[in-house]
Design a protein around this motif. Sequence first.
Motif, PDB file in Angstrom:
ATOM      1  N   ARG A  23       0.828  -1.212   0.000  1.00  0.00           N
ATOM      2  CA  ARG A  23       0.000   0.000   0.000  1.00  0.00           C
ATOM      3  C   ARG A  23       0.858   1.256   0.000  1.00  0.00           C
ATOM      4  NH1 ARG A  23      -5.475   0.358   1.365  1.00  0.00           N
ATOM      5  NH2 ARG A  23      -4.979   2.376   2.309  1.00  0.00           N
ATOM      6  N   GLU A  24       1.930   1.245   0.787  1.00  0.00           N
ATOM      7  CA  GLU A  24       2.807   2.413   0.821  1.00  0.00           C
ATOM      8  C   GLU A  24       3.569   2.546  -0.493  1.00  0.00           C
ATOM      9  OE1 GLU A  24       4.695   5.847   2.590  1.00  0.00           O
ATOM     10  OE2 GLU A  24       2.765   4.799   2.733  1.00  0.00           O
ATOM     11  N   GLY A  25       3.985   1.428  -1.061  1.00  0.00           N
ATOM     12  CA  GLY A  25       4.716   1.474  -2.321  1.00  0.00           C
ATOM     13  C   GLY A  25       3.910   2.096  -3.446  1.00  0.00           C
ATOM     14  N   ARG A  26       2.585   1.916  -3.408  1.00  0.00           N
ATOM     15  CA  ARG A  26       1.736   2.501  -4.449  1.00  0.00           C
ATOM     16  C   ARG A  26       1.839   4.024  -4.465  1.00  0.00           C
ATOM     17  NH1 ARG A  26      -3.453  -1.230  -2.943  1.00  0.00           N
ATOM     18  NH2 ARG A  26      -2.806  -3.136  -4.042  1.00  0.00           N
ATOM     19  N   ARG A  27       2.074   4.627  -3.310  1.00  0.00           N
ATOM     20  CA  ARG A  27       2.232   6.087  -3.256  1.00  0.00           C
ATOM     21  C   ARG A  27       3.408   6.547  -4.107  1.00  0.00           C
ATOM     22  NH1 ARG A  27       3.327   8.113   2.401  1.00  0.00           N
ATOM     23  NH2 ARG A  27       3.141  10.116   1.345  1.00  0.00           N
ATOM     24  N   LEU A  61       0.972  -0.225  19.086  1.00  0.00           N
ATOM     25  CA  LEU A  61       0.998   1.226  19.276  1.00  0.00           C
ATOM     26  C   LEU A  61       2.118   1.852  18.446  1.00  0.00           C
ATOM     27  CD1 LEU A  61       0.380   1.477  23.142  1.00  0.00           C
ATOM     28  CD2 LEU A  61      -1.250   1.981  21.302  1.00  0.00           C
ATOM     29  N   GLY A  62       3.250   1.150  18.360  1.00  0.00           N
ATOM     30  CA  GLY A  62       4.353   1.640  17.531  1.00  0.00           C
ATOM     31  C   GLY A  62       3.977   1.689  16.070  1.00  0.00           C
ATOM     32  N   PHE A  63       3.221   0.695  15.611  1.00  0.00           N
ATOM     33  CA  PHE A  63       2.735   0.692  14.235  1.00  0.00           C
ATOM     34  C   PHE A  63       1.867   1.915  13.964  1.00  0.00           C
ATOM     35  CE2 PHE A  63      -0.900  -0.468  11.476  1.00  0.00           C
ATOM     36  CZ  PHE A  63      -0.219  -0.590  10.273  1.00  0.00           C
ATOM     37  N   LEU A  64       0.931   2.205  14.864  1.00  0.00           N
ATOM     38  CA  LEU A  64       0.078   3.387  14.705  1.00  0.00           C
ATOM     39  C   LEU A  64       0.907   4.659  14.698  1.00  0.00           C
ATOM     40  CD1 LEU A  64      -2.932   2.476  17.043  1.00  0.00           C
ATOM     41  CD2 LEU A  64      -2.779   2.230  14.554  1.00  0.00           C
ATOM     42  N   ARG A  96       2.941  10.155   7.589  1.00  0.00           N
ATOM     43  CA  ARG A  96       1.968  10.909   6.792  1.00  0.00           C
ATOM     44  C   ARG A  96       1.897  12.369   7.197  1.00  0.00           C
ATOM     45  NH1 ARG A  96      -1.668   8.091   3.484  1.00  0.00           N
ATOM     46  NH2 ARG A  96      -0.707   6.097   2.968  1.00  0.00           N
ATOM     47  N   ARG A  97       2.176  12.671   8.454  1.00  0.00           N
ATOM     48  CA  ARG A  97       1.918  14.022   8.961  1.00  0.00           C
ATOM     49  C   ARG A  97       3.165  14.872   9.172  1.00  0.00           C
ATOM     50  NH1 ARG A  97      -3.241  13.654  13.105  1.00  0.00           N
ATOM     51  NH2 ARG A  97      -4.596  12.435  11.713  1.00  0.00           N
ATOM     52  N   LEU A  98       4.341  14.239   9.247  1.00  0.00           N
ATOM     53  CA  LEU A  98       5.561  14.994   9.469  1.00  0.00           C
ATOM     54  C   LEU A  98       6.461  14.908   8.244  1.00  0.00           C
ATOM     55  CD1 LEU A  98       6.512  14.044  13.149  1.00  0.00           C
ATOM     56  CD2 LEU A  98       5.156  15.977  12.342  1.00  0.00           C
ATOM     57  N   GLY A 131      15.440   7.542   6.336  1.00  0.00           N
ATOM     58  CA  GLY A 131      16.227   6.957   7.417  1.00  0.00           C
ATOM     59  C   GLY A 131      15.669   7.254   8.784  1.00  0.00           C
ATOM     60  N   GLU A 132      14.824   8.283   8.889  1.00  0.00           N
ATOM     61  CA  GLU A 132      14.315   8.655  10.204  1.00  0.00           C
ATOM     62  C   GLU A 132      13.187   7.745  10.674  1.00  0.00           C
ATOM     63  OE1 GLU A 132      15.325  13.269  10.962  1.00  0.00           O
ATOM     64  OE2 GLU A 132      13.540  12.929   9.724  1.00  0.00           O
ATOM     65  N   LEU A 133      12.433   7.180   9.761  1.00  0.00           N
ATOM     66  CA  LEU A 133      11.330   6.313  10.176  1.00  0.00           C
ATOM     67  C   LEU A 133      11.863   4.991  10.725  1.00  0.00           C
ATOM     68  CD1 LEU A 133       8.242   6.675  10.193  1.00  0.00           C
ATOM     69  CD2 LEU A 133       8.159   5.185   8.207  1.00  0.00           C
ATOM     70  N   ILE A 134      12.857   4.411  10.070  1.00  0.00           N
ATOM     71  CA  ILE A 134      13.441   3.169  10.588  1.00  0.00           C
ATOM     72  C   ILE A 134      14.159   3.448  11.899  1.00  0.00           C
ATOM     73  CG2 ILE A 134      15.624   3.367   9.321  1.00  0.00           C
ATOM     74  CD1 ILE A 134      13.649   0.115  10.016  1.00  0.00           C
TER      75      ILE A 134
END
Length: 280
Positions: free
Chosen positions: A40-44, A189-192, A199-201, A206-209
């Motif tokens: 789903r994310e890859g489609r973006r 909770l970490g997934f959420l 999506r919002r920041l 590299g920062e998400l991992i």
Amino acid sequence: MILSGAPFDPIAFRLGPLAVHWYGILIGIGALVGLFVAVREGRRFGVAEDFFYDLLLLGVPVAIVFARAYYVLFQWPYYAAHPEDIVAVWKGGLAIHGALIGSGLVALFYARRRRVSVWWLLDVAAPSLIIGQAIGRWGNFMNQEAHGGPVSRAFLESLHLPNWIIEQMNIGGTYHHPTFLYESIWDFLGFLLLITVRRRLSLLRGELIALYAIWYSVGRTYIEGMRTDSLMLTPTIRMAQVMGLLLIALGVAVIVFRRRQPDATRYDAPPDRPAPPDVC
């Protein structure tokens, strides 16, 4: 069965002589849910689904081998005496930190072969990893493992847990902390958190991992202190807590490093076009 106080059978069903264990089923479900999230994310970014299918087919076997090897290494006195159990992964004994090492190596190889940014690939995979872990922990529940020390039934009831969880934590007549559940909730909770943040920041690649490594490790380091089956580095030092502290430090270092790079690419920037599979 559970209503009578008996535990769940770790075997889901049998196909002739083959026993299919809940442990493997739940790990498989976690991998498929993670794949769905990544696709789903890859489609973006206009990335074809096959890109992630190929990654899963390569990554899951390698992750399992590394997870098992890591576990066996820190339980070597037992496996040296029982070598036939080394491959018995259906009994449990997959160490997540071993899986992360294997997955990281696969990501480096796959990103290089498919000519995409490894930072982008790791970021896309981060939510998939943690939701897969949240689901996979229920395999430990079915095996009555990865639990904590003794507690009273009244304590478990005070957590408002359903009876089928409470009774599964009754092992040999003693109730135990459902640490598998604590970690599963923490991972969910970490997934959420991860899917909200990306999506919002405005993040750098590299920062998400890195956030995944920090979030997961904070929870795991704390929860590990409750467990009774930890892999030990020394008689008093738990290996998962050492790895947790290292991953927290690494996550912070990655964020600082990326923020200090003036040409660091934003996560939402279009990725390098993945090379077709036949270049692998």
